[in-house]
Write a protein that holds these residues in place. Structure first.
Motif, PDB file in Angstrom:
ATOM      1  N   SER A  67       0.846  -1.201   0.000  1.00  0.00           N
ATOM      2  CA  SER A  67       0.000   0.000   0.000  1.00  0.00           C
ATOM      3  C   SER A  67       0.876   1.245   0.000  1.00  0.00           C
ATOM      4  N   ASP A  69       0.950   5.300   1.233  1.00  0.00           N
ATOM      5  CA  ASP A  69       0.249   6.234   2.116  1.00  0.00           C
ATOM      6  C   ASP A  69       0.066   7.577   1.401  1.00  0.00           C
ATOM      7  N   GLN A  70      -0.441   8.570   2.099  1.00  0.00           N
ATOM      8  CA  GLN A  70      -0.840   9.858   1.530  1.00  0.00           C
ATOM      9  C   GLN A  70       0.332  10.660   0.933  1.00  0.00           C
ATOM     10  N   ASN A  73       4.764   7.036   0.480  1.00  0.00           N
ATOM     11  CA  ASN A  73       5.624   6.004   1.064  1.00  0.00           C
ATOM     12  C   ASN A  73       5.027   4.646   0.692  1.00  0.00           C
ATOM     13  N   GLN A  74       5.895   3.740   0.240  1.00  0.00           N
ATOM     14  CA  GLN A  74       5.438   2.427  -0.241  1.00  0.00           C
ATOM     15  C   GLN A  74       5.718   1.384   0.840  1.00  0.00           C
ATOM     16  N   TYR A 156       5.532  11.173   7.641  1.00  0.00           N
ATOM     17  CA  TYR A 156       5.152  10.018   8.473  1.00  0.00           C
ATOM     18  C   TYR A 156       5.354  10.318   9.955  1.00  0.00           C
ATOM     19  N   GLY A 187      -1.288   7.393  -2.361  1.00  0.00           N
ATOM     20  CA  GLY A 187      -2.250   6.594  -1.603  1.00  0.00           C
ATOM     21  C   GLY A 187      -3.006   7.435  -0.597  1.00  0.00           C
ATOM     22  N   GLU A 188      -3.526   6.752   0.424  1.00  0.00           N
ATOM     23  CA  GLU A 188      -4.316   7.441   1.452  1.00  0.00           C
ATOM     24  C   GLU A 188      -3.815   7.015   2.820  1.00  0.00           C
ATOM     25  N   GLY A 189      -4.175   7.803   3.818  1.00  0.00           N
ATOM     26  CA  GLY A 189      -3.870   7.429   5.183  1.00  0.00           C
ATOM     27  C   GLY A 189      -2.411   7.660   5.525  1.00  0.00           C
ATOM     28  N   SER A 190      -2.085   7.325   6.770  1.00  0.00           N
ATOM     29  CA  SER A 190      -0.769   7.683   7.279  1.00  0.00           C
ATOM     30  C   SER A 190       0.133   6.479   7.478  1.00  0.00           C
ATOM     31  N   GLY A 191      -0.192   5.363   6.821  1.00  0.00           N
ATOM     32  CA  GLY A 191       0.717   4.219   6.876  1.00  0.00           C
ATOM     33  C   GLY A 191       0.534   3.405   8.144  1.00  0.00           C
ATOM     34  N   LYS A 193       1.199   1.718  11.812  1.00  0.00           N
ATOM     35  CA  LYS A 193       1.738   2.261  13.076  1.00  0.00           C
ATOM     36  C   LYS A 193       3.031   1.529  13.425  1.00  0.00           C
TER      37      LYS A 193
END
Lengths: 427, 427
Positions: A67, A69-70, A73-74, A156, A187-191, A193
């Motif tokens: 995935s 993130d926003q 970052n892969q 991040y 992408g979306e979101g913050s990856g 945790k």
């Protein structure tokens, strides 16, 4: 100025798993390959998009879920138990223009292969470790196309807002958002945790090679003061304007470049590093005295007191330059960080592992910034170095031996296993 | 650093013909106008194309036939007798980026208005002068977008081949041929045959203003040595590479810029002018020690012996810089010219004319290159200057008073009349 020798990989001297790693590294090195033996795959470029697609395939082929993130970052995720935080391990695939093959890319691929081995190991043993595992390819560590560097890990870790990062433009006016969208990496979101982090990287200096060290355990970073200056002058005719009337921005800028080097030379034994890497002249025409020069000037030291003294010298010199060149030097940006240690328990863990493996090692400091220097501020982080031949880096002749990158992979695998199994929780 | 005052034109203080000239100059100044009061109309740009169309209309409205030659020089022809050679009078409409309104443009428009007056005068008197008359707008005098400068007059005078000129590219890779075609300025043939030439221009220095002189009669140009250098270093990491290992091209380039100024300062009374106007850094990334810097460095003097001494000092300094900065300095281009006089009979003619008009005048030298410095090598050429307020040039604040540009127009008209009537043939 370097031997530039790049011996062919000979996988037969390594076992099957290590040979597979070396083969994948050779494949990865073909993305954005330059005629000079290096790579050119700046963040968000077509070559960066292509290598990311290839890396997605590699991760999914090995059972990892990919995935973005926003901020692009892969992540390759191995979620063995839903809801548990992750050990995040990786580096960055983006490069400088005409860069070497190892910087960042080695750390990403080593993280993936370490993760593949651990996944197979846990599956064979029917074990589920204490933490989930994420391989990461951080977006835009290099900062050559989009400033600042370490952008993906800065978003991040909450050091930069995602809106500011996505709105950043390259010299052609293309935004990070557009570059990510065009490479299918937005992408979306913050990856996931993070609970822990690890990164392996080439040293980019020559101390480990000189001392015969195979693994460097990074215990802190150098402090750095990075400035963006604008030197303001006045446009004039290069031929007809008398010298006394000139307010020559390029002269002011050149005096600053020379002053930076003199400051480094003032301190003994390489205690202070200075440089100007980027400098832009306006209007940059053959017969016009430049009215404006933008430049980036860095001062770095492992000793904060020396850095402070170097900084004082620089600002004193700026005032002299303003008078002697009849220009104005404006500071339009600064990015400063202190000496901050990597967590002592992580250093101890890495040292125990390399000692158990009988690998030569030493504590080292990182002079360059890395994504792990962001990550260590939010979670315990283990940073490892492998040697750089002749210390050559950000150069097509950057080289580390196959033996050294394989040793690094082995050590990283052990470190990540320990982190996933919660060894640092017990300390 | 300048008053920047640009008084409004007040045509009421001038007669109808002069007011028309000032009005046309105000209109011309709207093409590519910048917010700072200057213009941006580099050779072959849209603004350059637009002003050329406007100038074509102005010339045809006044009975002149307009044609473009093979390198885009724009001619307004008054062919009173078929087959006779021409007195060619004009300058250039192209500008530097963020330039002033006077450089080149004044000389073109003054040439046109002088020609209109003479055409009307001859028609009213039923006279046909000894030579035909051509107003010229030379292509790409500035050389900011397409190098070298003075391109149109260099092709016209056989100093540069048309093929080489048309194949020249700008930084975006656009050729001169493409730029000319896109602005409808690519013609055929080598233009009208010249018998004599004249050009009027702003001084771009402050000597005439200081001495209270309205008209400068240019008797020679300064000698110049113009060099293109490439400073070769090695890419390295700005943070981690130890200073002693660096081959920093930007340090070498900066030492060259500083050396150039020190050479100028070595000679008394502004006898030698030096400058670096253009400088490009590769890879120009914040964290990479640059491997290559391209720069243009000029040395100029009215005294060839001093220029030779300055040149010797420069080359000595280059060897020192190569050693101290661990770089290699390669000379990839040079363009040198000696002090060459304008024809003495032309100087004498102009002096007689200004004396008859009771205008303050003096002999001056041109420090800058002009199209007339090319033309004087093939035909007798008269070059005139009007003052520049504070000597400001290649700058949006470039300014010459309405009175001074009108006086220049009057003197130029007299000079062109004399040339057309064959006064220099008799000398």
């Amino acid at each position: 100025m370097s031997n530039g020798a790049v011996p062919e990989t000979n996988p037969s001297q390594f076992d099957k798993a290590d040979a597979a790693f070396l083969g994948d590294f050779a494949t990865l090195s073909t993305f954005g390959a330059t005629a000079g033996g290096g790579v050119d795959r700046q963040a968000g470029s077509r070559a960066d998009g292509e290598q990311r697609s290839w890396f997605t395939q590699l991760l999914t082929d090995n059972g990892f879920t990919v995935s973005f993130d926003q901020i692009g970052n892969q992540f390759g995720l191995l979620e063995l138990e839903v809801g548990k935080p992750y050990v995040v391990v990786g580096s960055h695939l983006d490069s400088q223009p005409t860069a070497g093959r190892y910087d960042g890319a080695y750390g990403v691929l080593a993280a993936a292969h370490a993760a593949f081995r651990l996944a197979a190991e846990w599956q064979a043993a029917g074990l589920s470790p204490r933490y989930n595992l994420a391989v990461v390819n951080w977006f835009n560590e290099e900062g050559s196309r989009f400033k600042p560097s370490m952008m993906g890990s800065s978003v991040y870790t909450g050091k930069m807002t995602v809106d500011a990062a996505l709105a950043t433009t390259d010299p052609a006016g293309i935004t990070v958002r557009e570059a990510l969208a065009s490479t299918d990496a937005l992408g979306e979101g913050s990856g996931p945790k993070a609970a822990y982090c690890s990164e392996i990287h080439i040293e980019q200096g020559r101390s480990m090679e000189r001392d015969g060290i195979a693994i460097g355990v990074v215990d802190s970073n150098w402090a750095a003061n990075k400035y963006e200056f604008v030197v303001h002058g006045e446009q004039a005719h290069t031929g007809s304007t008398v010298i006394a009337d000139r307010h020559d921005a390029i002269l002011g800028a050149s005096l600053l470049v020379v002053a930076a080097r003199k400051i480094a030379d003032h301190f003994p034994d390489g205690a202070v590093h200075t440089s100007v890497g980027q400098l832009d002249v306006y209007p940059n025409s053959p017969v016009v005295v430049p009215s404006r020069v933008n430049l980036l000037l860095d001062l770095r030291s492992a000793d904060e007191a020396l850095l402070q003294e170097a900084d004082r010298m620089l600002h004193e010199r700026i005032e002299q330059i303003e008078r002697s060149a009849q220009v104005e030097v404006e500071k339009v940006g600064s990015h400063c960080w202190p000496v901050t240690p990597y967590q002592a328990e992580g250093v101890a863990l890495a040292e125990k592992i390399v000692a158990n493996r009988g690998v030569s090692h030493a504590r080292v400091k990182t002079l360059a910034g890395h994504d792990s220097t962001n990550m260590k501020d939010i979670v315990p982080t283990v940073m490892l170095f492998v040697p750089s031949v002749e210390g050559i880096s950000h150069n097509e002749h950057e080289y580390t031996t196959d033996q050294d990158i394989v040793t690094g992979l082995h050590v990283l695998t052990d470190v990540v296993r320990s982190l996933c199994e919660g060894e640092l929780d017990l300390l």
